[in-house]
Design a protein around this motif. Structure first.
Motif, PDB file in Angstrom:
ATOM      1  N   TYR A   1       0.872  -1.181   0.000  1.00  0.00           N
ATOM      2  CA  TYR A   1       0.000   0.000   0.000  1.00  0.00           C
ATOM      3  C   TYR A   1       0.906   1.226   0.000  1.00  0.00           C
ATOM      4  O   TYR A   1       1.964   1.226   0.635  1.00  0.00           O
ATOM      5  CB  TYR A   1      -0.866  -0.005   1.268  1.00  0.00           C
ATOM      6  CG  TYR A   1      -1.782   1.181   1.428  1.00  0.00           C
ATOM      7  CD1 TYR A   1      -3.097   1.122   0.986  1.00  0.00           C
ATOM      8  CD2 TYR A   1      -1.357   2.348   2.051  1.00  0.00           C
ATOM      9  CE1 TYR A   1      -3.961   2.205   1.154  1.00  0.00           C
ATOM     10  CE2 TYR A   1      -2.214   3.427   2.218  1.00  0.00           C
ATOM     11  CZ  TYR A   1      -3.509   3.347   1.769  1.00  0.00           C
ATOM     12  OH  TYR A   1      -4.366   4.410   1.932  1.00  0.00           O
ATOM     13  N   GLU A   2       0.464   2.272  -0.699  1.00  0.00           N
ATOM     14  CA  GLU A   2       1.169   3.545  -0.602  1.00  0.00           C
ATOM     15  C   GLU A   2       0.226   4.679  -0.956  1.00  0.00           C
ATOM     16  O   GLU A   2      -0.572   4.569  -1.883  1.00  0.00           O
ATOM     17  CB  GLU A   2       2.389   3.584  -1.518  1.00  0.00           C
ATOM     18  CG  GLU A   2       3.210   4.853  -1.324  1.00  0.00           C
ATOM     19  CD  GLU A   2       4.579   4.823  -1.968  1.00  0.00           C
ATOM     20  OE1 GLU A   2       5.404   5.678  -1.602  1.00  0.00           O
ATOM     21  OE2 GLU A   2       4.818   3.957  -2.837  1.00  0.00           O
ATOM     22  N   SER A   3       0.321   5.753  -0.170  1.00  0.00           N
ATOM     23  CA  SER A   3      -0.421   6.982  -0.422  1.00  0.00           C
ATOM     24  C   SER A   3       0.534   8.142  -0.151  1.00  0.00           C
ATOM     25  O   SER A   3       1.724   7.925   0.080  1.00  0.00           O
ATOM     26  CB  SER A   3      -1.642   7.061   0.503  1.00  0.00           C
ATOM     27  OG  SER A   3      -1.217   7.318   1.833  1.00  0.00           O
ATOM     28  N   GLU A   4       0.009   9.335  -0.111  1.00  0.00           N
ATOM     29  CA  GLU A   4       0.849  10.494   0.196  1.00  0.00           C
ATOM     30  C   GLU A   4       1.378  10.467   1.623  1.00  0.00           C
ATOM     31  O   GLU A   4       2.439  11.005   1.903  1.00  0.00           O
ATOM     32  CB  GLU A   4       0.069  11.793  -0.025  1.00  0.00           C
ATOM     33  CG  GLU A   4      -0.175  12.122  -1.474  1.00  0.00           C
ATOM     34  CD  GLU A   4      -0.849  13.470  -1.646  1.00  0.00           C
ATOM     35  OE1 GLU A   4      -0.712  14.344  -0.767  1.00  0.00           O
ATOM     36  OE2 GLU A   4      -1.514  13.643  -2.684  1.00  0.00           O
ATOM     37  N   THR A   5       0.633   9.829   2.542  1.00  0.00           N
ATOM     38  CA  THR A   5       1.012   9.898   3.957  1.00  0.00           C
ATOM     39  C   THR A   5       1.388   8.566   4.593  1.00  0.00           C
ATOM     40  O   THR A   5       1.955   8.539   5.683  1.00  0.00           O
ATOM     41  CB  THR A   5      -0.129  10.515   4.791  1.00  0.00           C
ATOM     42  OG1 THR A   5      -1.318   9.753   4.574  1.00  0.00           O
ATOM     43  CG2 THR A   5      -0.370  11.955   4.424  1.00  0.00           C
ATOM     44  N   VAL A   6       1.082   7.445   3.937  1.00  0.00           N
ATOM     45  CA  VAL A   6       1.290   6.123   4.533  1.00  0.00           C
ATOM     46  C   VAL A   6       1.907   5.170   3.519  1.00  0.00           C
ATOM     47  O   VAL A   6       1.602   5.248   2.325  1.00  0.00           O
ATOM     48  CB  VAL A   6      -0.051   5.536   5.040  1.00  0.00           C
ATOM     49  CG1 VAL A   6       0.083   4.079   5.461  1.00  0.00           C
ATOM     50  CG2 VAL A   6      -0.592   6.371   6.200  1.00  0.00           C
ATOM     51  N   VAL A   7       2.769   4.298   3.999  1.00  0.00           N
ATOM     52  CA  VAL A   7       3.298   3.215   3.161  1.00  0.00           C
ATOM     53  C   VAL A   7       3.231   1.921   3.973  1.00  0.00           C
ATOM     54  O   VAL A   7       3.360   1.944   5.199  1.00  0.00           O
ATOM     55  CB  VAL A   7       4.730   3.509   2.658  1.00  0.00           C
ATOM     56  CG1 VAL A   7       5.736   3.516   3.779  1.00  0.00           C
ATOM     57  CG2 VAL A   7       5.135   2.530   1.578  1.00  0.00           C
ATOM     58  N   ALA A   8       2.974   0.815   3.280  1.00  0.00           N
ATOM     59  CA  ALA A   8       2.928  -0.503   3.919  1.00  0.00           C
ATOM     60  C   ALA A   8       3.731  -1.469   3.063  1.00  0.00           C
ATOM     61  O   ALA A   8       3.691  -1.404   1.833  1.00  0.00           O
ATOM     62  CB  ALA A   8       1.488  -0.977   4.061  1.00  0.00           C
TER      63      ALA A   8
END
Length: 117
Positions: A18-25
């Motif tokens: 998962y990846e967004s502007e504020t979080v990565v997994a």
């Protein structure tokens, strides 16, 4: 710079979930269950103790949104999963960067015993 910040910056390889502007997994390199994903805010926050109300609310909320989405995508949402946050040394925290472990893919033993009083 901590190991998770290096992963976030692309300096170390990872298998992202998962990846967004504020979080990565990303998938843990030493998994403790068939599904073991580490979910981190991109902003370096040492531990849950350093989360700033108002400032970090959106990133913290997205950690949980990411967990739900990853569990669904990896097929463990219905069977069940565990979301764990360790805070400081006595909890077993090994990397000082706020993170959650998403664990599932098998029957996990109870970590808390509930007894009637």
């Amino acid at each position: 710079m901590c190991i998770f910040c290096k992963i976030i910056q692309g300096e170390l390889p990872s298998r992202k979930a998962y990846e967004s502007e504020t979080v990565v997994a990303f998938h843990d390199i030493a998994p403790q269950a068939p599904v073991h994903v580490v979910i981190v805010p991109k902003k370096h926050i040492d531990t849950m103790n350093e989360v700033e109300a108002g400032t970090d609310d959106a990133a913290i909320a997205e950690l949980f949104v990411a967990a739900r989405q990853i569990a669904k995508e990896l097929g463990i949402a219905e069977s069940g999963y565990r979301l764990v946050n360790n805070c400081n040394e006595d909890s077993g925290m090994e990397v000082s960067h706020l993170h959650f472990h998403l664990l599932g893919g098998k029957k996990l033993g109870s970590i808390v015993s509930h007894t009637a009083s």
